[in-house]
Motif scaffolding. Structure first.
Motif: not given
Lengths: 465, 465
Positions: A399-405, B30-33, B38-44, B174-177
């Protein structure tokens, strides 16, 4: 187009940091709502114009954002209106109002209360009552934007509808207390009762005009007791009544003292006595909860909303000076406007933007609410990437958020990326590390580095995080 | 108003059950992102009209919901336009278009891509590149509503911008999978590459018109190979080219066989060979991930979006027949439309509504995604409530969603409430139970009942849930 694009005034973009902080607030509020058995609903951003119009007063009606009919909307404009506009361009404000209803049939929701009333009425046959729902969605108002006031903002509403038990009010106090405890904010909960206000007006000889009475009372903080007295005199309240009212509405004194004063002043007002009884029952219920926040009977509290019929609730921050950060009350006829009378409900609404401002100003956002990625693997090239990928997966599995550059650019640039994104841990696996099956783990805050066996990396990271 | 209120066509209310199910989908995505950094953003919801106009083609422009200027919008209508409308009411469609720009300056976002491009351009000085963001928000389109097509729906976009590494594409696979594995759905991931499509057009003598070539190819599933060949012939592609193209674009054959065919056909096309190289690199990267989902090179895949410049990705359900449930690709100049050229990015978007439909049809929503309140305490009156409240708190302290029926009405009615709300566990503490400090716990699904010591209630509930 070479000038920078922009967004409509009064609206906001939320980048990653404010988003994470806002989500922390929403998640905290939502989790408490759910722990108490409230269920989520959502309604469309657009409502039919006639659902919204006439529900917020003349001023409110003007602040509703209307949506232009799609397609050939101009065909809906009558010739007569056009002719008038051509002949009397100065009458455009009036004509705007008339035209709006012909070229627009939908509008953006102005709050969550009216859409909720519409929802309950429309789905009354599917809803199980008492209906405990919460709703966290944005609303839109064409208000003049200013500091702290936006044209798009979130409301977090929680209501029970179809039950007039005072247990519901008590539970909302508990929810308020739990939300602000979890957020680490010190608050005071103020309470009043519309029936008591009606009783005060009645006992003062203004029974016919509770609104006038409360409008004056509501201004106490701003204009002071002397000015309030003057206004009351001008409205015909006797000197004797004013003398009795003064200690009751004064902020000083315990809740019990205030109630004693009320019982005396309202002894002849049936509605007033009913209000006192509700208040006492509620205080008894609340007392058992041992709330962290103090609860204060504030007889000047009116919240301007005429649909309240029982408890009126407002929460103020004790940390900083700011408007109310939560408020609500009991309403006995919310759905009446849609032809479904006699459904009593009680609800409160959290002001997420103000809560954000308080947390921000007293620096009370926890670290986890401000951390995106927790671990960054630097990129030393494809051979190393192949080694990093399964290791990253084993870390994510915890559950640790992890990325690869993604690019094998200069290490300095990659470390800068970690730094700018406040990523707390960096894992480096270059050729050397690859050959000895050990990763170099760097804690960004201290600069501390250590070698960790590939096989122990996931566990080690869990310890550090 | 006595007729039931309604909502605008093409929009939806979400009651508790669909909301919980939708949140399950959003939370999974969201949890997979987030696990991948990946970081959340929101626009108006509202963008300036000129941000959106001209970005979606003529048809798209018409489908953008425009917001009426607030206040006296009619003053912006010129006299000349009005005069025309009065004299020639039949010209209202034209006039609608002209008027729109005078009485509306804002519109509801039509997708998340253009607002994201606007966001990146506007905030370029604050953003750390490569920028990995996700955005889960509703969009609005004035499309004709029909089954499965709504005027308000959520998009779930995830993009990396400012990096042209193919690792990003691989990560998206990988995210899709991972998303579909977590959701328990069987899918096939289809891939193509815009450069290969350009190469195929070039090698077929249609270099100047890749779009025509791909538009025809895109229709293969619908119109069949013979019709495609006919269209190609009419566009001037030689018989020889068509003969070589046929096996390549056929669905049969392994990815490797297709690539071998491509290499032969595209040997003289620089852009085509570049596309093959990208594809091979990507396949190599993906292979290491050991995805659950099959990946198929589908040379007919074009996704109609002209801004793709590299990989094109689409995901289809293997469980039921339905349109694509996720798709995206590489674009090299997304922010160019806002005057910020040369920023490459790649992204995908999950279609939450279709994913919902698949899960619904194959009955794959897990129980926890369909359970609101987990424990209901029945209400036997105030004395019992006083006993229930601290017990309910001890249950909530374990994160269990728990409520107390607010009114001491007939037990039958309260049990019915539990039943209708699918609350799995009911706790009864009447006078008898209160006297012996034991709660009667009822499992609703089986009807089983047992007595549990107050002191062990929270632990016992955790075991049951």
């Amino acid at each position: 187009m070479n000038q920078k694009p922009s967004i409509p005034k009064g609206t906001r973009d939320f980048g990653p940091l404010p988003m994470m902080r806002r989500n922390y607030i929403f998640n905290t509020i939502r989790s408490v709502f759910q722990l108490y058995g409230y269920l989520p609903i959502e309604t469309p951003a657009m409502e039919n114009l006639d659902t919204l119009m006439g529900k917020y007063g003349d001023e409110g009606d003007k602040l509703v954002f209307k949506i232009l009919n799609s397609g050939d909307f101009a065909s809906g404009i009558g010739e007569e209106q056009l002719q008038k506009l051509v002949e009397h361009p100065e009458s455009s404000p009036l004509i705007s109002r008339v035209l709006a209803s012909r070229i627009s049939e939908k509008a953006l929701r102005y709050d969550l209360t009216v859409p909720f009333a519409r929802f309950v009425t429309q789905h009354r046959d599917e809803i199980v009552f008492p209906f405990k729902r919460f709703q966290i969605q944005p609303v839109w108002r064409a208000d003049r934007p200013q500091k702290g006031r936006y044209r798009e903002f979130y409301q977090c509403d929680v209501d029970v509808i179809g039950s007039d038990s005072l247990l519901n009010e008590a539970e909302l106090f508990k929810i308020i207390d739990e939300v602000f405890c979890k957020l680490g904010l010190r608050v005071i909960i103020k309470i009043n009762n519309r029936k008591i206000l009606a009783g005060l007006a009645e006992a003062s000889g203004l029974a016919a005009n509770v609104t006038d009475f409360t409008v004056t009372l509501d201004k106490l903080d701003k204009i002071g007791i002397d000015q309030v007295k003057k206004e009351w005199v001008s409205r015909g309240i006797s000197d004797e009544s004013i003398e009795k009212l003064t200690p009751i509405i004064s902020k000083a004194g315990s809740n019990n003292e205030k109630i004693t004063g009320l019982k005396d002043f309202l002894h002849a007002s049936a509605i007033g006595l009913k209000g006192i009884q509700e208040l006492e029952t509620l205080f008894n219920l609340i007392q058992k909860f041992k709330l962290t926040a103090p609860v204060e009977l504030d007889l000047t509290l009116a919240r301007g909303l005429n649909y309240y019929t029982g408890a009126i609730i407002e929460v103020k921050s004790l940390d900083i000076q700011i408007g109310s950060i939560c408020g609500g009350g009991r309403y006995d006829d919310l759905t009446g406007i849609f032809g479904m009378p006699g459904v009593s409900g009680v609800g409160i609404s959290f002001g997420a933007d103000r809560v954000y401002d308080v947390l921000d100003q007293i620096n009370a956002f926890p670290a986890f609410a401000q951390t995106g990625t927790q671990v960054l693997f630097l990129n030393f090239g494809l051979d190393e990437v192949a080694v990093c990928q399964p290791l990253a997966d084993s870390i994510r599995a915890n559950g640790v958020r992890c990325e690869l550059y993604p690019d094998p650019v200069k290490i300095k640039k990659q470390l800068q990326y970690a730094d700018q994104n406040h990523i707390p841990v960096v894992v480096m696996i270059g050729e050397t590390e690859r050959n000895i099956s050990k990763a170099l783990v760097k804690i960004m805050s201290t600069g501390e580095q250590k070698n960790v066996d590939f096989s122990e990396l996931a566990t080690e990271i869990l310890k550090i995080i």
